[in-house]
Design an enzyme around this catalytic site. Sequence first.
Site, PDB file in Angstrom:
ATOM      1  N   GLU A  85       3.598-110.344  96.271  1.00 46.35           N
ATOM      2  CA  GLU A  85       2.492-111.272  96.546  1.00 46.35           C
ATOM      3  C   GLU A  85       2.296-112.267  95.393  1.00 46.35           C
ATOM      4  OE1 GLU A  85       1.594-111.243  99.464  1.00 46.35           O
ATOM      5  OE2 GLU A  85       1.541-109.187 100.240  1.00 46.35           O
ATOM      6  N   HIS A 142      -5.621-107.641  94.609  1.00 49.25           N
ATOM      7  CA  HIS A 142      -5.373-107.344  96.023  1.00 49.25           C
ATOM      8  C   HIS A 142      -5.384-105.837  96.202  1.00 49.25           C
ATOM      9  CE1 HIS A 142      -3.606-107.069  99.953  1.00 49.25           C
ATOM     10  NE2 HIS A 142      -2.454-106.608  99.517  1.00 49.25           N
TER      11      HIS A 142
HETATM   12  P1  13P Z   1       4.086-105.074  96.102  1.00 47.98           P
HETATM   13  O1  13P Z   1       4.508-103.650  95.844  1.00 47.98           O
HETATM   14  O2  13P Z   1       5.266-106.006  96.211  1.00 47.98           O
HETATM   15  O3  13P Z   1       3.058-105.534  95.096  1.00 47.98           O
HETATM   16  O4  13P Z   1       3.409-105.127  97.551  1.00 47.98           O
HETATM   17  C1  13P Z   1       2.309-104.326  97.853  1.00 47.98           C
HETATM   18  C2  13P Z   1       1.386-104.967  98.821  1.00 47.98           C
HETATM   19  O5  13P Z   1       0.253-104.564  98.921  1.00 47.98           O
HETATM   20  C3  13P Z   1       1.861-106.106  99.638  1.00 47.98           C
HETATM   21  O6  13P Z   1       0.812-106.761 100.277  1.00 47.98           O
HETATM   22 ZN    ZN Z   2      -0.965-105.475 100.488  1.00 49.47          ZN
END
Ligand code: 13P
Ligand code: ZN
Length: 275
Positions: free
Chosen positions: A116, A140
């Site tokens: 992300e 996030h």
């Molecule tokens: P990543 O492991 O690439 O950070 O992805 C996790 C995630 O929540 C994608 O929306």
């Molecule tokens: Zn996610």
Amino acid sequence: MKVLDSKFAQGFIRMCNDGWEQGWHERNGGNLSYRIKEEEIAEVMDDLKMDGAWKEIGTSVPTLANEYFLVTGSGKYFRNVILEPEDSICIIQVDAKGEKYKICWGLKNGGRPTSELPSHLMNLEVKKKVTDGRYRVVYHAHTTNVIALTFVLPLKDEIFTRELWEMATECPVVFPDGIGVVPWMVPGGRDIAVKTSKLMEKYDVAIWAHHGIFGSGEDFDLTFGLVHTVEKAAEILVKTMSMSPKKLQTIEPDEFRHLAKDFGVTLPEKFLYNK
Ligand code: 13P
Ligand code: ZN
């Protein structure tokens, strides 16, 4: 100074662990980024490797040119960040055009920054612009109750904001600008990043339908506190809706206006419609 001895790295690691303990980061779910201050990066410069290869970000963030960021790694587990930070997180630098990044520290067993990264950097860019550089954190998380609500509430900013404001008196004070909602989209690319960062021009919180939440703030405390408050309100709403299809009483529009006056916040009238 070593990166891991710095206050910003310790604050970042603590926040990852706080999110894990809340249950918002199953497997590799969620990601965190921090725009490092000039004086902070100067302190750890001796611990950085500057000869890494430049790689495409997948979008363009010219306002962040040459800046440094601490970010979680793609596929890395929040659960492990506190135990093995050098394997789980990394410092990246953005190039002079804002189109590439290189890894300067961390991910010692290989890997790349979160998938992300386009959303994180585009949100950080928007927030840098609209807050005169004050906001530095984008978070996030896969917050359970917020996600549950995206199956039963209309996916509209006005509805999510108003319903969550009603769930706790502190909510309109903590997120007075409201909440944006992104309909279901494929994660991890530029399209969802563009849509989310557009919402971040006016809100500090954006919900991704059937996926999770993005929050942004000045520092780790404010950003974690923001997401925690929204998710707590969502939990109360889930409980309320589970008990009864209709609320017997709630906080009314004029009561929100009164609260706004006493607490010195501006609540947009578009959220105070009559139901
Ligand atoms: P990543 O492991 O690439 O950070 O992805 C996790 C995630 O929540 C994608 O929306
Ligand atoms: Zn996610």
